[in-house]
Design a protein around this motif. Structure first.
Motif, PDB file in Angstrom:
ATOM      1  N   MET A   1       0.849  -1.169   0.000  1.00  0.00           N
ATOM      2  CA  MET A   1       0.000   0.000   0.000  1.00  0.00           C
ATOM      3  C   MET A   1       0.897   1.236   0.000  1.00  0.00           C
ATOM      4  SD  MET A   1      -2.605   1.618   2.841  1.00  0.00           S
ATOM      5  CE  MET A   1      -3.284   0.094   3.365  1.00  0.00           C
ATOM      6  N   LYS A   2       0.482   2.261  -0.752  1.00  0.00           N
ATOM      7  CA  LYS A   2       1.232   3.501  -0.824  1.00  0.00           C
ATOM      8  C   LYS A   2       0.422   4.604  -0.159  1.00  0.00           C
ATOM      9  CE  LYS A   2       3.438   6.554  -4.108  1.00  0.00           C
ATOM     10  NZ  LYS A   2       3.717   6.824  -5.500  1.00  0.00           N
ATOM     11  N   GLU A   3       1.059   5.352   0.694  1.00  0.00           N
ATOM     12  CA  GLU A   3       0.406   6.458   1.373  1.00  0.00           C
ATOM     13  C   GLU A   3       0.780   7.761   0.669  1.00  0.00           C
ATOM     14  OE1 GLU A   3       0.756   8.584   5.677  1.00  0.00           O
ATOM     15  OE2 GLU A   3       0.669   6.392   5.650  1.00  0.00           O
ATOM     16  N   THR A   4      -0.210   8.640   0.458  1.00  0.00           N
ATOM     17  CA  THR A   4       0.062   9.922  -0.190  1.00  0.00           C
ATOM     18  C   THR A   4      -0.429  11.057   0.699  1.00  0.00           C
ATOM     19  OG1 THR A   4      -2.029   9.952  -1.366  1.00  0.00           O
ATOM     20  CG2 THR A   4      -0.167   8.956  -2.506  1.00  0.00           C
ATOM     21  N   THR A   5       0.183  12.206   0.517  1.00  0.00           N
ATOM     22  CA  THR A   5      -0.232  13.402   1.240  1.00  0.00           C
ATOM     23  C   THR A   5      -0.798  14.385   0.231  1.00  0.00           C
ATOM     24  OG1 THR A   5       1.528  13.089   2.859  1.00  0.00           O
ATOM     25  CG2 THR A   5       0.543  15.262   2.739  1.00  0.00           C
ATOM     26  N   VAL A   6      -1.920  14.953   0.571  1.00  0.00           N
ATOM     27  CA  VAL A   6      -2.561  15.933  -0.286  1.00  0.00           C
ATOM     28  C   VAL A   6      -2.727  17.219   0.519  1.00  0.00           C
ATOM     29  CG1 VAL A   6      -4.660  16.487  -1.575  1.00  0.00           C
ATOM     30  CG2 VAL A   6      -3.806  14.152  -1.553  1.00  0.00           C
ATOM     31  N   TYR A   7      -2.432  18.348  -0.126  1.00  0.00           N
ATOM     32  CA  TYR A   7      -2.593  19.653   0.510  1.00  0.00           C
ATOM     33  C   TYR A   7      -3.790  20.338  -0.130  1.00  0.00           C
ATOM     34  CZ  TYR A   7       2.048  18.555   2.130  1.00  0.00           C
ATOM     35  OH  TYR A   7       3.118  17.929   2.715  1.00  0.00           O
ATOM     36  N   VAL A   8      -4.650  20.921   0.696  1.00  0.00           N
ATOM     37  CA  VAL A   8      -5.888  21.508   0.209  1.00  0.00           C
ATOM     38  C   VAL A   8      -5.937  22.996   0.553  1.00  0.00           C
ATOM     39  CG1 VAL A   8      -8.414  21.400   0.332  1.00  0.00           C
ATOM     40  CG2 VAL A   8      -7.071  19.304   0.534  1.00  0.00           C
ATOM     41  N   CYS A   9      -6.213  23.824  -0.462  1.00  0.00           N
ATOM     42  CA  CYS A   9      -6.421  25.252  -0.228  1.00  0.00           C
ATOM     43  C   CYS A   9      -7.686  25.400   0.618  1.00  0.00           C
ATOM     44  CB  CYS A   9      -6.589  25.987  -1.557  1.00  0.00           C
ATOM     45  SG  CYS A   9      -7.079  27.712  -1.369  1.00  0.00           S
ATOM     46  N   GLU A  10      -7.575  26.071   1.743  1.00  0.00           N
ATOM     47  CA  GLU A  10      -8.725  26.210   2.637  1.00  0.00           C
ATOM     48  C   GLU A  10      -9.773  27.187   2.114  1.00  0.00           C
ATOM     49  OE1 GLU A  10      -8.081  26.462   6.830  1.00  0.00           O
ATOM     50  OE2 GLU A  10      -6.153  25.444   6.667  1.00  0.00           O
ATOM     51  N   ILE A  11      -9.428  27.956   1.093  1.00  0.00           N
ATOM     52  CA  ILE A  11     -10.378  28.914   0.541  1.00  0.00           C
ATOM     53  C   ILE A  11     -11.234  28.289  -0.567  1.00  0.00           C
ATOM     54  CG2 ILE A  11     -10.664  31.211  -0.478  1.00  0.00           C
ATOM     55  CD1 ILE A  11      -9.206  31.196   2.282  1.00  0.00           C
ATOM     56  N   CYS A  12     -10.580  27.698  -1.581  1.00  0.00           N
ATOM     57  CA  CYS A  12     -11.332  27.162  -2.731  1.00  0.00           C
ATOM     58  C   CYS A  12     -11.404  25.631  -2.749  1.00  0.00           C
ATOM     59  CB  CYS A  12     -10.740  27.670  -4.039  1.00  0.00           C
ATOM     60  SG  CYS A  12      -9.096  27.014  -4.422  1.00  0.00           S
ATOM     61  N   LYS A  13     -10.735  24.988  -1.804  1.00  0.00           N
ATOM     62  CA  LYS A  13     -10.765  23.519  -1.651  1.00  0.00           C
ATOM     63  C   LYS A  13     -10.074  22.748  -2.778  1.00  0.00           C
ATOM     64  CE  LYS A  13     -13.342  24.342   1.914  1.00  0.00           C
ATOM     65  NZ  LYS A  13     -12.664  25.069   2.925  1.00  0.00           N
ATOM     66  N   THR A  14      -9.186  23.430  -3.547  1.00  0.00           N
ATOM     67  CA  THR A  14      -8.422  22.748  -4.583  1.00  0.00           C
ATOM     68  C   THR A  14      -7.328  21.917  -3.923  1.00  0.00           C
ATOM     69  OG1 THR A  14      -8.849  24.544  -6.122  1.00  0.00           O
ATOM     70  CG2 THR A  14      -7.006  23.091  -6.656  1.00  0.00           C
ATOM     71  N   ARG A  15      -7.106  20.712  -4.460  1.00  0.00           N
ATOM     72  CA  ARG A  15      -6.096  19.801  -3.899  1.00  0.00           C
ATOM     73  C   ARG A  15      -4.787  19.929  -4.661  1.00  0.00           C
ATOM     74  NH1 ARG A  15      -8.502  15.118  -1.173  1.00  0.00           N
ATOM     75  NH2 ARG A  15     -10.678  15.649  -0.822  1.00  0.00           N
ATOM     76  N   TYR A  16      -3.685  19.890  -3.902  1.00  0.00           N
ATOM     77  CA  TYR A  16      -2.349  19.996  -4.489  1.00  0.00           C
ATOM     78  C   TYR A  16      -1.456  18.884  -3.959  1.00  0.00           C
ATOM     79  CZ  TYR A  16      -3.774  24.625  -5.990  1.00  0.00           C
ATOM     80  OH  TYR A  16      -4.438  25.665  -6.583  1.00  0.00           O
ATOM     81  N   ALA A  17      -0.487  18.488  -4.784  1.00  0.00           N
ATOM     82  CA  ALA A  17       0.458  17.448  -4.389  1.00  0.00           C
ATOM     83  C   ALA A  17       1.556  18.001  -3.487  1.00  0.00           C
ATOM     84  CB  ALA A  17       1.081  16.802  -5.628  1.00  0.00           C
ATOM     85  N   ASN A  18       1.819  19.322  -3.588  1.00  0.00           N
ATOM     86  CA  ASN A  18       2.859  19.857  -2.708  1.00  0.00           C
ATOM     87  C   ASN A  18       2.352  21.070  -1.930  1.00  0.00           C
ATOM     88  OD1 ASN A  18       3.645  22.408  -4.056  1.00  0.00           O
ATOM     89  ND2 ASN A  18       4.294  21.035  -5.713  1.00  0.00           N
ATOM     90  N   ARG A  19       2.954  21.270  -0.787  1.00  0.00           N
ATOM     91  CA  ARG A  19       2.548  22.299   0.157  1.00  0.00           C
ATOM     92  C   ARG A  19       2.693  23.719  -0.425  1.00  0.00           C
ATOM     93  NH1 ARG A  19       2.867  21.467   5.636  1.00  0.00           N
ATOM     94  NH2 ARG A  19       2.283  23.309   6.787  1.00  0.00           N
ATOM     95  N   GLN A  20       3.774  23.976  -1.162  1.00  0.00           N
ATOM     96  CA  GLN A  20       4.034  25.304  -1.690  1.00  0.00           C
ATOM     97  C   GLN A  20       2.931  25.770  -2.647  1.00  0.00           C
ATOM     98  OE1 GLN A  20       6.403  22.825  -1.714  1.00  0.00           O
ATOM     99  NE2 GLN A  20       7.550  23.610   0.053  1.00  0.00           N
ATOM    100  N   GLU A  21       2.466  24.884  -3.489  1.00  0.00           N
ATOM    101  CA  GLU A  21       1.394  25.246  -4.422  1.00  0.00           C
ATOM    102  C   GLU A  21       0.105  25.576  -3.668  1.00  0.00           C
ATOM    103  OE1 GLU A  21       1.334  25.709  -7.868  1.00  0.00           O
ATOM    104  OE2 GLU A  21       3.493  25.727  -7.492  1.00  0.00           O
ATOM    105  N   ALA A  22      -0.209  24.801  -2.647  1.00  0.00           N
ATOM    106  CA  ALA A  22      -1.412  25.066  -1.848  1.00  0.00           C
ATOM    107  C   ALA A  22      -1.288  26.413  -1.134  1.00  0.00           C
ATOM    108  CB  ALA A  22      -1.644  23.951  -0.851  1.00  0.00           C
TER     109      ALA A  22
END
Length: 81
Positions: free
Chosen positions: A1-22
């Protein structure tokens, strides 16, 4: 099993693979600062038009047609229904 981390903009709820983009996304949104006193309502009698459905009559006099909101950057934006 592979675990992934997703970062979500708290304003528009868009998901990003990296923290900087969010973080960039969150910083790009200009948020409301305050509601101004500028808004347009109809008189309560305007809801008594016999051609309106009950819902339309309620909407016409109870809620504003538009409101002006001051944003954090100092601009005022008008929202209409």
């Amino acid at each position: 099993m592979k675990e992934t981390t997703v970062y979500v903009c708290e304003i528009c709820k868009t998901r990003y693979a990296n923290r900087q983009e969010a973080e960039k996304c969150e910083a790009a949104h200009i948020k409301p600062k305050k509601l101004t006193k500028s808004m347009k309502f109809h008189p309560y009698k305007s809801g008594k038009d016999p051609t309106f459905t009950r819902y339309e009559a309620y909407q016409v006099s109870q809620y504003p047609d538009w409101i002006d909101i001051e944003m954090q950057d100092g601009n005022t934006v008008r929202y209409k229904r």
